[in-house]
Design a protein around this motif. Structure first.
Motif, PDB file in Angstrom:
ATOM      1  N   ARG A  88       0.873  -1.179   0.000  1.00 53.70           N
ATOM      2  CA  ARG A  88       0.000   0.000   0.000  1.00 53.70           C
ATOM      3  C   ARG A  88       0.908   1.226   0.000  1.00 53.70           C
ATOM      4  N   ILE A  89       0.587   2.196  -0.853  1.00 48.41           N
ATOM      5  CA  ILE A  89       1.430   3.394  -0.915  1.00 48.41           C
ATOM      6  C   ILE A  89       0.986   4.369   0.173  1.00 48.41           C
ATOM      7  N   ILE A  90       1.927   4.752   1.010  1.00 45.93           N
ATOM      8  CA  ILE A  90       1.633   5.633   2.142  1.00 45.93           C
ATOM      9  C   ILE A  90       1.934   7.090   1.799  1.00 45.93           C
ATOM     10  N   ASP A  91       3.066   7.310   1.096  1.00 45.86           N
ATOM     11  CA  ASP A  91       3.476   8.691   0.849  1.00 45.86           C
ATOM     12  C   ASP A  91       4.438   8.740  -0.341  1.00 45.86           C
ATOM     13  N   VAL A  92       4.493   9.890  -1.001  1.00 41.63           N
ATOM     14  CA  VAL A  92       5.470  10.120  -2.080  1.00 41.63           C
ATOM     15  C   VAL A  92       6.127  11.464  -1.810  1.00 41.63           C
ATOM     16  N   ASP A 127      12.334  -8.065  17.103  1.00 37.27           N
ATOM     17  CA  ASP A 127      12.307  -6.700  17.643  1.00 37.27           C
ATOM     18  C   ASP A 127      11.270  -5.888  16.871  1.00 37.27           C
ATOM     19  N   ARG A 128      11.104  -4.647  17.241  1.00 30.77           N
ATOM     20  CA  ARG A 128      10.111  -3.785  16.600  1.00 30.77           C
ATOM     21  C   ARG A 128      10.776  -3.035  15.443  1.00 30.77           C
ATOM     22  N   PRO A 129       9.979  -2.595  14.466  1.00 31.50           N
ATOM     23  CA  PRO A 129      10.577  -1.844  13.353  1.00 31.50           C
ATOM     24  C   PRO A 129      11.278  -0.590  13.857  1.00 31.50           C
ATOM     25  N   ASN A 130      12.481  -0.351  13.334  1.00 34.55           N
ATOM     26  CA  ASN A 130      13.160   0.898  13.701  1.00 34.55           C
ATOM     27  C   ASN A 130      13.008   1.890  12.550  1.00 34.55           C
ATOM     28  N   ARG A 131      14.013   2.708  12.307  1.00 40.81           N
ATOM     29  CA  ARG A 131      13.839   3.763  11.298  1.00 40.81           C
ATOM     30  C   ARG A 131      13.674   3.158   9.899  1.00 40.81           C
ATOM     31  N   PRO A 132      13.004   3.912   8.984  1.00 41.02           N
ATOM     32  CA  PRO A 132      12.714   3.365   7.650  1.00 41.02           C
ATOM     33  C   PRO A 132      13.988   2.964   6.904  1.00 41.02           C
ATOM     34  N   ARG A 133      13.867   1.899   6.158  1.00 40.81           N
ATOM     35  CA  ARG A 133      14.976   1.429   5.322  1.00 40.81           C
ATOM     36  C   ARG A 133      14.631   1.685   3.857  1.00 40.81           C
ATOM     37  N   GLN A 134      15.648   2.036   3.039  1.00 33.67           N
ATOM     38  CA  GLN A 134      15.372   2.388   1.642  1.00 33.67           C
ATOM     39  C   GLN A 134      15.996   1.379   0.685  1.00 33.67           C
ATOM     40  N   TRP A 135      15.317   1.200  -0.465  1.00 35.85           N
ATOM     41  CA  TRP A 135      15.824   0.353  -1.544  1.00 35.85           C
ATOM     42  C   TRP A 135      15.819   1.176  -2.831  1.00 35.85           C
ATOM     43  N   ARG A 136      16.880   1.109  -3.568  1.00 38.78           N
ATOM     44  CA  ARG A 136      16.929   1.805  -4.867  1.00 38.78           C
ATOM     45  C   ARG A 136      16.028   1.068  -5.853  1.00 38.78           C
ATOM     46  N   HIS A 137      15.175   1.822  -6.548  1.00 31.26           N
ATOM     47  CA  HIS A 137      14.262   1.231  -7.527  1.00 31.26           C
ATOM     48  C   HIS A 137      14.574   1.806  -8.902  1.00 31.26           C
ATOM     49  N   LEU A 138      13.903   1.307  -9.922  1.00 35.89           N
ATOM     50  CA  LEU A 138      14.104   1.811 -11.284  1.00 35.89           C
ATOM     51  C   LEU A 138      13.766   3.303 -11.338  1.00 35.89           C
ATOM     52  N   PHE A 169      13.554   5.774  -4.893  1.00 38.75           N
ATOM     53  CA  PHE A 169      13.775   4.877  -3.756  1.00 38.75           C
ATOM     54  C   PHE A 169      12.417   4.502  -3.172  1.00 38.75           C
ATOM     55  N   VAL A 170      12.294   3.245  -2.738  1.00 38.78           N
ATOM     56  CA  VAL A 170      11.102   2.865  -1.972  1.00 38.78           C
ATOM     57  C   VAL A 170      11.562   2.628  -0.542  1.00 38.78           C
ATOM     58  N   GLN A 171      10.718   2.959   0.402  1.00 38.01           N
ATOM     59  CA  GLN A 171      11.132   2.800   1.796  1.00 38.01           C
ATOM     60  C   GLN A 171       9.997   2.258   2.646  1.00 38.01           C
ATOM     61  N   THR A 172      10.379   1.568   3.694  1.00 40.23           N
ATOM     62  CA  THR A 172       9.421   1.081   4.685  1.00 40.23           C
ATOM     63  C   THR A 172      10.193   0.745   5.955  1.00 40.23           C
ATOM     64  N   SER A 173       9.478   0.563   7.045  1.00 42.76           N
ATOM     65  CA  SER A 173      10.124   0.144   8.295  1.00 42.76           C
ATOM     66  C   SER A 173      10.016  -1.371   8.406  1.00 42.76           C
ATOM     67  N   VAL A 174      11.117  -2.000   8.690  1.00 40.58           N
ATOM     68  CA  VAL A 174      11.104  -3.463   8.819  1.00 40.58           C
ATOM     69  C   VAL A 174      11.627  -3.849  10.196  1.00 40.58           C
ATOM     70  N   SER A 175      11.194  -5.010  10.648  1.00 44.95           N
ATOM     71  CA  SER A 175      11.690  -5.505  11.931  1.00 44.95           C
ATOM     72  C   SER A 175      12.455  -6.802  11.694  1.00 44.95           C
ATOM     73  N   THR A 186      15.907  -2.902  -5.306  1.00 48.26           N
ATOM     74  CA  THR A 186      14.726  -3.745  -5.522  1.00 48.26           C
ATOM     75  C   THR A 186      15.056  -4.833  -6.543  1.00 48.26           C
ATOM     76  N   ARG A 187      14.204  -5.829  -6.574  1.00 43.59           N
ATOM     77  CA  ARG A 187      14.401  -6.954  -7.497  1.00 43.59           C
ATOM     78  C   ARG A 187      14.419  -6.458  -8.952  1.00 43.59           C
ATOM     79  N   ALA A 188      13.522  -5.520  -9.289  1.00 44.73           N
ATOM     80  CA  ALA A 188      13.452  -4.997 -10.659  1.00 44.73           C
ATOM     81  C   ALA A 188      14.739  -4.260 -11.020  1.00 44.73           C
ATOM     82  N   PHE A 189      15.278  -3.491 -10.065  1.00 45.94           N
ATOM     83  CA  PHE A 189      16.521  -2.762 -10.320  1.00 45.94           C
ATOM     84  C   PHE A 189      17.675  -3.751 -10.508  1.00 45.94           C
TER      85      PHE A 189
END
Ligand SMILES: [Zn+2]
Length: 307
Positions: free
Chosen positions: A17-21, A57-68, A76-82, A106-109
């Protein structure tokens, strides 16, 4: 169609789900950062076995992935992961549906850069994708590791080429096997001896080895003896590259012998003799010196004829 849905289609990433751009700038130019939230069905899963696991553990600060890139801008796409605790793989960062384990692209990149790396010079890949060559190496490793097991490169082989290539300034060697029907590399391993090549035939198996029809190689005895013992039915062929190489070297030795018997020529006169012996003509053509060329060729031929 809602804007978020259109953006998700453009990103080509499912189960999110897209949260923000956000449009920002960094030292290398404009950047799009899309914040995503993976669906609950893909959360808390091990990136290796995809098994749902308890959170570590709980999600910490957002992590980024380089995308196409989008619209010429880096994306870049980002989300918080635990982190999760997998019974098989231990404590690992949870899976995200758009990237391979431990990747920061990302996989596509990854797939895009790996394809470019296979078809373009290294500098072009780095400039086009705007990544360092070291990153390209890691991407190719990830993509190849992912593909291994999903495709059987040894399936359907009939006509093979076997050779060795040197690296690290000739201190180390790889044995490589190519499929002449597709022109693709199908197997490679460190070493250049009978045991290395035996490993290839072990992996190929008796059934598939029996279907081989031709194998080309240079005159290396370890290749000939291994092929003779492991695939006696194949027709062994001399690799044309090496045949031409041997002929060229023989002609070079002949040229040296001829030149050593010639007197009264300057270095400029001697230079075209190499082409005269290799091609029966002097190359590159220089019309203003045509008389000199023909006399030089005649001299060289007459010297060889009488030697
Ligand atoms: Zn696992």
């Amino acid at each position: 169609m809602r804007a978020a849905r259109i953006l998700q289609k453009l990103l080509g990433i499912d189960r999110v789900r897209i949260i923000d751009v956000e449009f920002t700038d960094d030292e290398r130019g404009p950047v799009i950062v899309v914040t995503l939230e993976p669906h609950a069905s893909v959360r808390s899963r091990c990136p290796h076995c995809e098994q749902r696991c308890p959170k570590y553990d709980r999600p910490n600060r957002p992590r980024q992935w380089r995308h196409l890139d989008m619209g010429g801008m880096r994306c870049f796409v980002q989300t918080s992961v635990s982190r999760i605790r997998c019974p098989e793989h231990g404590v690992v960062t949870e899976m995200v549906p758009w990237a391979r384990p431990a990747a920061n692209m990302t996989r596509a990149f990854d797939d895009n850069v790996a394809w470019l790396a296979a078809h373009s010079p290294a500098t072009s890949v780095c400039e086009y994708a705007r990544v360092a060559w070291r990153s390209v190496t890691r991407i190719v490793t990830r993509v190849v590791d992912d593909a291994v097991g999903r495709t059987d490169r040894l399936q359907g082989l009939r006509r093979l080429g076997i050779d060795e290539i040197a690296y690290r300034n000739g201190h180390r060697y790889l044995t490589v096997v190519v499929d002449h029907n597709t022109g693709r590399l199908v197997w490679a391993a460190e070493g250049h001896n009978e045991s290395t090549l035996n490993r290839f035939f072990d992996e190929l198996g008796e059934e598939r080895t029996a279907r081989l029809t031709h194998i080309s190689a240079d005159a290396a005895k370890w290749i000939a003896s291994t092929v003779r013992s492991r695939a006696p039915q194949v027709k062994r062929c001399m690799d044309p590259f090496h045949v031409i190489q041997w002929m060229t070297r023989a002609l070079d030795r002949l040229r040296s012998r001829v030149l050593s018997r010639l007197w009264g020529f300057t270095d400029q006169d001697r230079r075209p003799l190499r082409w005269a012996l290799l091609t029966s003509r002097i190359s590159p053509p220089r019309r203003s010196q045509s008389e000199q060329r023909s006399s030089t060729t005649e001299t060289a031929n007459s010297v060889e004829a009488t030697s």
